[in-house]
Design a protein around this motif. Structure first.
Motif, PDB file in Angstrom:
ATOM      1  N   ASP A  32       0.826  -1.219   0.000  1.00  0.00           N
ATOM      2  CA  ASP A  32       0.000   0.000   0.000  1.00  0.00           C
ATOM      3  C   ASP A  32       0.858   1.266   0.000  1.00  0.00           C
ATOM      4  OD1 ASP A  32       0.989  -0.118   2.569  1.00  0.00           O
ATOM      5  OD2 ASP A  32      -0.946   0.036   3.574  1.00  0.00           O
ATOM      6  N   PHE A  33       2.053   1.185  -0.574  1.00  0.00           N
ATOM      7  CA  PHE A  33       2.985   2.320  -0.568  1.00  0.00           C
ATOM      8  C   PHE A  33       2.502   3.414  -1.522  1.00  0.00           C
ATOM      9  CE2 PHE A  33       6.871   4.708  -1.146  1.00  0.00           C
ATOM     10  CZ  PHE A  33       7.492   4.623   0.100  1.00  0.00           C
ATOM     11  N   PRO A  34       2.366   4.657  -1.052  1.00  0.00           N
ATOM     12  CA  PRO A  34       1.874   5.744  -1.903  1.00  0.00           C
ATOM     13  C   PRO A  34       2.799   6.013  -3.092  1.00  0.00           C
ATOM     14  CG  PRO A  34       1.953   6.413   0.413  1.00  0.00           C
ATOM     15  CD  PRO A  34       2.645   5.093   0.313  1.00  0.00           C
ATOM     16  N   GLY A  35       2.208   6.153  -4.254  1.00  0.00           N
ATOM     17  CA  GLY A  35       2.964   6.480  -5.467  1.00  0.00           C
ATOM     18  C   GLY A  35       3.555   5.286  -6.180  1.00  0.00           C
ATOM     19  N   LEU A  36       3.410   4.088  -5.609  1.00  0.00           N
ATOM     20  CA  LEU A  36       3.971   2.892  -6.242  1.00  0.00           C
ATOM     21  C   LEU A  36       2.936   2.282  -7.172  1.00  0.00           C
ATOM     22  CD1 LEU A  36       6.217   0.778  -6.551  1.00  0.00           C
ATOM     23  CD2 LEU A  36       5.277  -0.385  -4.536  1.00  0.00           C
ATOM     24  N   GLY A  37       3.232   2.312  -8.471  1.00  0.00           N
ATOM     25  CA  GLY A  37       2.379   1.629  -9.436  1.00  0.00           C
ATOM     26  C   GLY A  37       2.524   0.137  -9.253  1.00  0.00           C
ATOM     27  N   LEU A  38       3.767  -0.336  -9.362  1.00  0.00           N
ATOM     28  CA  LEU A  38       4.027  -1.740  -9.056  1.00  0.00           C
ATOM     29  C   LEU A  38       5.491  -1.955  -8.760  1.00  0.00           C
ATOM     30  CD1 LEU A  38       5.470  -3.650 -11.486  1.00  0.00           C
ATOM     31  CD2 LEU A  38       3.251  -3.334 -12.529  1.00  0.00           C
ATOM     32  N   LYS A  39       5.735  -2.938  -7.916  1.00  0.00           N
ATOM     33  CA  LYS A  39       7.090  -3.428  -7.645  1.00  0.00           C
ATOM     34  C   LYS A  39       7.065  -4.916  -7.913  1.00  0.00           C
ATOM     35  CE  LYS A  39      10.672  -4.280  -4.198  1.00  0.00           C
ATOM     36  NZ  LYS A  39      11.130  -4.116  -2.803  1.00  0.00           N
ATOM     37  N   ALA A  40       7.917  -5.350  -8.819  1.00  0.00           N
ATOM     38  CA  ALA A  40       8.083  -6.777  -9.100  1.00  0.00           C
ATOM     39  C   ALA A  40       9.357  -7.221  -8.394  1.00  0.00           C
ATOM     40  CB  ALA A  40       8.168  -7.028 -10.600  1.00  0.00           C
ATOM     41  N   TYR A  41       9.213  -8.140  -7.473  1.00  0.00           N
ATOM     42  CA  TYR A  41      10.342  -8.691  -6.726  1.00  0.00           C
ATOM     43  C   TYR A  41      10.969  -9.765  -7.616  1.00  0.00           C
ATOM     44  CZ  TYR A  41       8.295  -6.369  -2.670  1.00  0.00           C
ATOM     45  OH  TYR A  41       7.797  -5.427  -1.797  1.00  0.00           O
ATOM     46  N   LEU A  42      12.068  -9.423  -8.262  1.00  0.00           N
ATOM     47  CA  LEU A  42      12.672 -10.291  -9.271  1.00  0.00           C
ATOM     48  C   LEU A  42      13.934 -10.957  -8.736  1.00  0.00           C
ATOM     49  CD1 LEU A  42      12.417  -7.934 -12.389  1.00  0.00           C
ATOM     50  CD2 LEU A  42      10.710  -9.526 -11.466  1.00  0.00           C
ATOM     51  N   MET A  43      14.127 -12.203  -9.159  1.00  0.00           N
ATOM     52  CA  MET A  43      15.299 -12.967  -8.762  1.00  0.00           C
ATOM     53  C   MET A  43      15.681 -13.899  -9.907  1.00  0.00           C
ATOM     54  SD  MET A  43      15.652 -15.575  -5.544  1.00  0.00           S
ATOM     55  CE  MET A  43      15.073 -17.051  -6.348  1.00  0.00           C
ATOM     56  N   ARG A  44      16.966 -14.119 -10.045  1.00  0.00           N
ATOM     57  CA  ARG A  44      17.432 -15.160 -10.973  1.00  0.00           C
ATOM     58  C   ARG A  44      18.554 -15.930 -10.296  1.00  0.00           C
ATOM     59  NH1 ARG A  44      20.418 -12.205 -16.033  1.00  0.00           N
ATOM     60  NH2 ARG A  44      21.567 -10.639 -14.874  1.00  0.00           N
ATOM     61  N   GLU A  45      18.632 -17.240 -10.650  1.00  0.00           N
ATOM     62  CA  GLU A  45      19.559 -18.147  -9.969  1.00  0.00           C
ATOM     63  C   GLU A  45      20.436 -18.893 -10.956  1.00  0.00           C
ATOM     64  OE1 GLU A  45      17.964 -20.456  -6.439  1.00  0.00           O
ATOM     65  OE2 GLU A  45      16.124 -20.127  -7.602  1.00  0.00           O
ATOM     66  N   ARG A  46      21.671 -19.066 -10.564  1.00  0.00           N
ATOM     67  CA  ARG A  46      22.581 -19.892 -11.367  1.00  0.00           C
ATOM     68  C   ARG A  46      22.055 -21.315 -11.485  1.00  0.00           C
ATOM     69  NH1 ARG A  46      28.145 -18.673 -12.064  1.00  0.00           N
ATOM     70  NH2 ARG A  46      28.555 -20.842 -11.556  1.00  0.00           N
ATOM     71  N   ALA A  47      21.468 -21.833 -10.414  1.00  0.00           N
ATOM     72  CA  ALA A  47      20.950 -23.205 -10.420  1.00  0.00           C
ATOM     73  C   ALA A  47      19.842 -23.398 -11.452  1.00  0.00           C
ATOM     74  CB  ALA A  47      20.428 -23.570  -9.036  1.00  0.00           C
ATOM     75  N   ALA A  48      19.203 -22.281 -11.865  1.00  0.00           N
ATOM     76  CA  ALA A  48      18.129 -22.350 -12.862  1.00  0.00           C
ATOM     77  C   ALA A  48      18.613 -21.911 -14.245  1.00  0.00           C
ATOM     78  CB  ALA A  48      16.958 -21.491 -12.416  1.00  0.00           C
ATOM     79  N   GLY A  49      19.940 -21.781 -14.419  1.00  0.00           N
ATOM     80  CA  GLY A  49      20.489 -21.444 -15.728  1.00  0.00           C
ATOM     81  C   GLY A  49      20.909 -20.005 -15.924  1.00  0.00           C
ATOM     82  N   SER A  50      20.732 -19.150 -14.925  1.00  0.00           N
ATOM     83  CA  SER A  50      21.163 -17.757 -15.030  1.00  0.00           C
ATOM     84  C   SER A  50      22.688 -17.687 -14.922  1.00  0.00           C
ATOM     85  CB  SER A  50      20.539 -16.944 -13.893  1.00  0.00           C
ATOM     86  OG  SER A  50      21.125 -15.659 -13.810  1.00  0.00           O
ATOM     87  N   TYR A  59      10.698  -1.392 -10.135  1.00  0.00           N
ATOM     88  CA  TYR A  59       9.600  -0.542  -9.691  1.00  0.00           C
ATOM     89  C   TYR A  59       9.088   0.294 -10.859  1.00  0.00           C
ATOM     90  CZ  TYR A  59      11.938  -1.212  -5.149  1.00  0.00           C
ATOM     91  OH  TYR A  59      12.528  -1.732  -4.028  1.00  0.00           O
ATOM     92  N   LEU A  60       7.775   0.500 -10.900  1.00  0.00           N
ATOM     93  CA  LEU A  60       7.156   1.489 -11.773  1.00  0.00           C
ATOM     94  C   LEU A  60       6.407   2.452 -10.850  1.00  0.00           C
ATOM     95  CD1 LEU A  60       5.697  -0.732 -14.653  1.00  0.00           C
ATOM     96  CD2 LEU A  60       7.895   0.473 -14.588  1.00  0.00           C
ATOM     97  N   TRP A  61       6.881   3.691 -10.803  1.00  0.00           N
ATOM     98  CA  TRP A  61       6.320   4.705  -9.915  1.00  0.00           C
ATOM     99  C   TRP A  61       5.349   5.585 -10.689  1.00  0.00           C
ATOM    100  CZ3 TRP A  61       7.306   4.138  -4.902  1.00  0.00           C
ATOM    101  CH2 TRP A  61       8.441   3.421  -4.525  1.00  0.00           C
ATOM    102  N   THR A  62       4.248   5.964 -10.053  1.00  0.00           N
ATOM    103  CA  THR A  62       3.293   6.862 -10.697  1.00  0.00           C
ATOM    104  C   THR A  62       3.781   8.303 -10.670  1.00  0.00           C
ATOM    105  OG1 THR A  62       2.031   7.158  -8.659  1.00  0.00           O
ATOM    106  CG2 THR A  62       1.334   5.372 -10.140  1.00  0.00           C
ATOM    107  N   ALA A  63       4.636   8.625  -9.705  1.00  0.00           N
ATOM    108  CA  ALA A  63       5.157   9.989  -9.567  1.00  0.00           C
ATOM    109  C   ALA A  63       6.483   9.948  -8.817  1.00  0.00           C
ATOM    110  CB  ALA A  63       4.158  10.865  -8.810  1.00  0.00           C
ATOM    111  N   SER A  64       7.287  10.983  -9.020  1.00  0.00           N
ATOM    112  CA  SER A  64       8.608  11.009  -8.388  1.00  0.00           C
ATOM    113  C   SER A  64       8.519  11.098  -6.870  1.00  0.00           C
ATOM    114  CB  SER A  64       9.442  12.168  -8.939  1.00  0.00           C
ATOM    115  OG  SER A  64       8.801  13.406  -8.701  1.00  0.00           O
ATOM    116  N   GLU A  65       7.436  11.642  -6.316  1.00  0.00           N
ATOM    117  CA  GLU A  65       7.310  11.739  -4.863  1.00  0.00           C
ATOM    118  C   GLU A  65       7.317  10.354  -4.212  1.00  0.00           C
ATOM    119  OE1 GLU A  65       5.622  15.434  -6.652  1.00  0.00           O
ATOM    120  OE2 GLU A  65       5.325  13.302  -7.026  1.00  0.00           O
ATOM    121  N   GLY A  66       6.638   9.401  -4.819  1.00  0.00           N
ATOM    122  CA  GLY A  66       6.639   8.051  -4.272  1.00  0.00           C
ATOM    123  C   GLY A  66       8.025   7.431  -4.313  1.00  0.00           C
ATOM    124  N   MET A  67       8.711   7.591  -5.463  1.00  0.00           N
ATOM    125  CA  MET A  67      10.062   7.062  -5.622  1.00  0.00           C
ATOM    126  C   MET A  67      10.995   7.691  -4.585  1.00  0.00           C
ATOM    127  SD  MET A  67      12.448   6.980  -9.060  1.00  0.00           S
ATOM    128  CE  MET A  67      12.548   8.750  -9.235  1.00  0.00           C
TER     129      MET A  67
END
Length: 193
Positions: A32-50, A59-67
């Motif tokens: 419920d963070f103000p100004g946050l359009g979306l945050k995708a918690y991303l991870m990649r692993e060597r064990a999975a081929g990364s 993050y995609l912010w709706t406005a710079s104030e949120g960021m």
């Protein structure tokens, strides 16, 4: 819209379960963070081929104030306390589109960065990139797609979230551990100029 990402590259033998546990315990704090359009918690692993073990939230912010509220507040300080202060990359938002799987849970993210060549007018290239972002968003299984531009490095950032594990899109693949999207509905659709 502002796009932002930091990458925390971890040792090859790092227990990525620590990252999974961290996200499971803390991800709700931005639901419920103000100004946050979306945050995708991303991870990649060597064990999975990364090529690397990496935690790389986007993050995609709706406005710079949120960021700014996040960067100068306790949210980002928690990252700095646990992993050291990473370099934060950011891009001016150029386009955003919801996909046919907009209501589905995102499972995979694909990120592609592309330099704009010297000696070429950036306007037509960014216009074409915005059209490509819209095309990506129309694919079956696309949750959403965004385009950002870094005018310092003259770099495009394409990000697409997918509801399955094997999207047919070029770029670096990440597992999506969670998505916080308190103001996703406020992200302006279409191109941003």
């Amino acid at each position: 819209m502002h796009a932002m990402q930091y990458e925390i590259t971890l040792p090859a033998d790092y227990d990525m379960g620590i990252v999974r546990d961290r996200v499971a315990r803390r991800s709700h704090l931005l639901d419920d963070f103000p100004g946050l359009g979306l945050k995708a918690y991303l991870m990649r692993e060597r064990a999975a081929g990364s090529p690397v073990n990496q935690y790389a939230p986007l993050y995609l912010w709706t406005a710079s104030e949120g960021m700014n509220g996040f960067l100068w507040g306790p949210g980002f300080q928690g990252i700095a306390d646990d992993f050291g202060r990473p370099e934060v990359q950011h891009w001016t938002g150029a386009a955003y589109h919801e996909g046919p799987a907009a209501a589905a849970r995102a499972r995979t993210a694909v990120r592609r960065r592309q330099r704009l060549p010297l000696g070429v007018r950036p306007g037509p290239l960014v216009e074409e990139a915005a059209a490509e972002t819209e095309r990506l968003a129309r694919h079956e299984g696309a949750v959403c797609a965004a385009l950002g531009v870094d005018p310092y490095r003259w770099e495009l950032l394409y990000v697409t979230l997918w509801d399955h594990d094997t999207p047919a899109a070029p770029g670096d693949r990440y597992e999506v551990l969670h998505v916080s999207s308190p103001e996703r509905g406020s992200l302006r659709r279409g191109r941003h100029w």
